[in-house]
Design an enzyme around this catalytic site. Structure first.
Site, PDB file in Angstrom:
ATOM      1  N   LYS A  42      75.115 139.037 112.780  1.00 26.35           N
ATOM      2  CA  LYS A  42      74.406 137.960 112.517  1.00 26.35           C
ATOM      3  C   LYS A  42      72.880 138.537 111.891  1.00 26.35           C
ATOM      4  O   LYS A  42      72.269 137.890 111.012  1.00 26.35           O
ATOM      5  CB  LYS A  42      74.300 136.888 113.470  1.00 26.35           C
ATOM      6  CG  LYS A  42      73.234 136.006 113.448  1.00 26.35           C
ATOM      7  CD  LYS A  42      73.776 134.932 114.631  1.00 26.35           C
ATOM      8  CE  LYS A  42      73.556 135.469 116.020  1.00 26.35           C
ATOM      9  NZ  LYS A  42      72.202 136.022 116.300  1.00 26.35           N
ATOM     10  N   ARG A  77      71.852 127.317 120.323  1.00 30.94           N
ATOM     11  CA  ARG A  77      72.888 128.080 121.033  1.00 30.94           C
ATOM     12  C   ARG A  77      73.657 126.967 122.036  1.00 30.94           C
ATOM     13  O   ARG A  77      74.551 127.574 122.547  1.00 30.94           O
ATOM     14  CB  ARG A  77      72.244 129.233 121.674  1.00 30.94           C
ATOM     15  CG  ARG A  77      72.315 130.462 120.898  1.00 30.94           C
ATOM     16  CD  ARG A  77      71.862 131.682 121.885  1.00 30.94           C
ATOM     17  NE  ARG A  77      72.557 132.709 121.738  1.00 30.94           N
ATOM     18  CZ  ARG A  77      71.868 133.916 120.916  1.00 30.94           C
ATOM     19  NH1 ARG A  77      70.654 133.661 120.322  1.00 30.94           N
ATOM     20  NH2 ARG A  77      72.198 134.937 120.780  1.00 30.94           N
ATOM     21  N   ARG A 131      76.099 149.882 119.113  1.00 28.36           N
ATOM     22  CA  ARG A 131      74.751 149.322 118.286  1.00 28.36           C
ATOM     23  C   ARG A 131      73.595 150.223 118.708  1.00 28.36           C
ATOM     24  O   ARG A 131      73.425 150.446 120.022  1.00 28.36           O
ATOM     25  CB  ARG A 131      74.934 147.977 118.515  1.00 28.36           C
ATOM     26  CG  ARG A 131      73.455 147.240 117.904  1.00 28.36           C
ATOM     27  CD  ARG A 131      73.758 145.811 117.738  1.00 28.36           C
ATOM     28  NE  ARG A 131      73.504 145.090 118.929  1.00 28.36           N
ATOM     29  CZ  ARG A 131      73.446 143.942 118.922  1.00 28.36           C
ATOM     30  NH1 ARG A 131      73.600 143.248 117.865  1.00 28.36           N
ATOM     31  NH2 ARG A 131      73.266 143.230 119.983  1.00 28.36           N
ATOM     32  N   ARG A 182      70.154 148.199 123.430  1.00 27.14           N
ATOM     33  CA  ARG A 182      69.417 147.088 123.994  1.00 27.14           C
ATOM     34  C   ARG A 182      69.947 146.810 125.406  1.00 27.14           C
ATOM     35  O   ARG A 182      71.102 147.159 125.658  1.00 27.14           O
ATOM     36  CB  ARG A 182      69.907 145.710 123.185  1.00 27.14           C
ATOM     37  CG  ARG A 182      69.024 145.389 122.139  1.00 27.14           C
ATOM     38  CD  ARG A 182      69.425 144.423 121.377  1.00 27.14           C
ATOM     39  NE  ARG A 182      69.867 143.158 121.657  1.00 27.14           N
ATOM     40  CZ  ARG A 182      70.372 141.964 121.001  1.00 27.14           C
ATOM     41  NH1 ARG A 182      70.269 141.859 119.898  1.00 27.14           N
ATOM     42  NH2 ARG A 182      70.816 141.075 121.804  1.00 27.14           N
ATOM     43  N   ARG A 222      77.611 137.320 127.355  1.00 28.50           N
ATOM     44  CA  ARG A 222      77.307 136.864 126.281  1.00 28.50           C
ATOM     45  C   ARG A 222      78.301 136.199 125.466  1.00 28.50           C
ATOM     46  O   ARG A 222      78.328 135.166 124.822  1.00 28.50           O
ATOM     47  CB  ARG A 222      76.453 137.942 125.338  1.00 28.50           C
ATOM     48  CG  ARG A 222      74.961 138.263 126.078  1.00 28.50           C
ATOM     49  CD  ARG A 222      74.524 139.486 125.546  1.00 28.50           C
ATOM     50  NE  ARG A 222      74.297 139.710 124.063  1.00 28.50           N
ATOM     51  CZ  ARG A 222      74.304 140.745 123.473  1.00 28.50           C
ATOM     52  NH1 ARG A 222      74.692 141.873 123.715  1.00 28.50           N
ATOM     53  NH2 ARG A 222      74.095 140.542 121.978  1.00 28.50           N
TER      54      ARG A 222
HETATM   55  P1  AMP Z   1      70.095 137.544 119.910  1.00 31.25           P
HETATM   56  O1  AMP Z   1      69.038 138.580 119.501  1.00 31.25           O
HETATM   57  O2  AMP Z   1      70.183 136.507 119.126  1.00 31.25           O
HETATM   58  O3  AMP Z   1      71.537 138.057 120.425  1.00 31.25           O
HETATM   59  O4  AMP Z   1      69.585 137.012 121.180  1.00 31.25           O
HETATM   60  C1  AMP Z   1      69.257 137.738 122.481  1.00 31.25           C
HETATM   61  C2  AMP Z   1      69.255 137.127 123.724  1.00 31.25           C
HETATM   62  O5  AMP Z   1      68.079 136.291 123.429  1.00 31.25           O
HETATM   63  C3  AMP Z   1      70.204 136.198 123.953  1.00 31.25           C
HETATM   64  O6  AMP Z   1      71.370 136.682 124.560  1.00 31.25           O
HETATM   65  C4  AMP Z   1      69.484 135.275 125.068  1.00 31.25           C
HETATM   66  O7  AMP Z   1      69.537 135.601 126.116  1.00 31.25           O
HETATM   67  C5  AMP Z   1      68.174 135.039 123.973  1.00 31.25           C
HETATM   68  N1  AMP Z   1      68.190 134.002 123.208  1.00 31.25           N
HETATM   69  C6  AMP Z   1      67.956 133.953 121.966  1.00 31.25           C
HETATM   70  N2  AMP Z   1      67.931 132.598 121.438  1.00 31.25           N
HETATM   71  C7  AMP Z   1      68.225 131.997 122.393  1.00 31.25           C
HETATM   72  C8  AMP Z   1      68.651 130.543 122.420  1.00 31.25           C
HETATM   73  N3  AMP Z   1      68.596 129.849 121.273  1.00 31.25           N
HETATM   74  N4  AMP Z   1      68.750 130.134 123.456  1.00 31.25           N
HETATM   75  C9  AMP Z   1      69.066 130.620 124.527  1.00 31.25           C
HETATM   76  N5  AMP Z   1      68.874 132.010 124.834  1.00 31.25           N
HETATM   77  C10 AMP Z   1      68.392 132.723 123.514  1.00 31.25           C
END
Ligand code: AMP
Length: 222
Positions: A13, A88, A127, A160, A171
């Site tokens: 994504k 989300r 990654r 990460r 996740r």
């Molecule tokens: P991502 O980079 O999109 O995988 O986001 C990394 C982490 O940020 C996620 O696993 C959540 O812990 C947090 N996060 C990002 N966006 C959201 C959201 N809309 N709602 C809740 N947690 C979020």
């Protein structure tokens, strides 16, 4: 255009929305990237969300919804954006509808990328991410030009914290239980475009590009 991009963790994504940004000049609003930068900078927001992000849990809805309102009202997003990482949960999706109404924004489309679980786990384990600019690499399929150095900004790459085996499981589980239900919400609004996320970067981007060209031409969803 105002787009939402939904995908399970590891589906590509972030990489694909960065390509959309490059080709369509549509700013990417990645909640994960912005929050990781806040954690790195040690801001009050960063400190309050680190406990959730580091273990792969969702940040609570109340924090995220306020955060998103602060972001989408910024000048740089005035002419559109691609929302990567929000909503989300169903509650976030409904709150986002309200925000769009409040600011008179129109949602053009919701893109959903599909990749099977075994492939996601393999991709996440390999990654590497740049915590400085958010760029993301794969040891085998998209390695940086110089080992462990970001092509974009020259910073050192890291894995990460939430790409550990335990966090990956959390996740993916959260995505299936909490994020998948919002697809029905957008289906009822006739905004969904389903995209096969398996293949090379270019193949997947080609599919996305086809959908975006269609939306651009028709000014509405399929
Ligand atoms: P991502 O980079 O999109 O995988 O986001 C990394 C982490 O940020 C996620 O696993 C959540 O812990 C947090 N996060 C990002 N966006 C959201 C959201 N809309 N709602 C809740 N947690 C979020």
């Amino acid at each position: 255009m105002r787009l939402i991009f939904i995908a399970p963790p590891g589906a590509g994504k972030g990489t694909q929305s960065a390509l959309i940004t490059e080709n369509y000049h549509l700013p990417q609003l990645s909640t994960g990237n912005i929050l990781r930068a806040e954690i790195k900078a040690g801001t009050p927001l960063g400190n309050s969300v680190a406990q959730y992000i580091n273990v792969g849990e969702f940040v609570p809805d109340e924090i995220m919804i306020q955060f998103l309102e602060d972001q989408i009202t910024k000048e740089k997003y005035a002419n559109g954006f691609i929302l990567d990482g929000f909503p989300r949960t169903l509650y976030q999706a409904i709150s986002l509808d309200r925000l769009f109404l409040k600011y008179n924004f129109k949602l053009d489309a919701v893109l959903i990328l599909y990749v099977q679980k075994s492939e996601l786990i393999a991709r996440l384990a390999a990654r590497r991410t740049c915590l400085n600019c958010g760029a993301s690499y794969h040891l085998e399929y998209k390695p940086p030009k110089v080992f462990n150095i970001c092509d974009v900004c020259g910073s050192t790459l890291t894995q990460r914290k939430d790409d550990s085996e335990e966090s990956i499981k959390t996740r993916i589980r959260n995505y299936n239980n909490l994020t998948m239900p919002i697809i029905e919400h957008y289906d009822s609004m006739n905004l969904i475009h389903r995209i096969d996320g398996v293949g090379t970067l270019d193949q997947v981007y080609g599919r996305i590009d086809k959908v975006l060209k269609y939306i651009d031409r028709n000014g509405l969803s399929q």
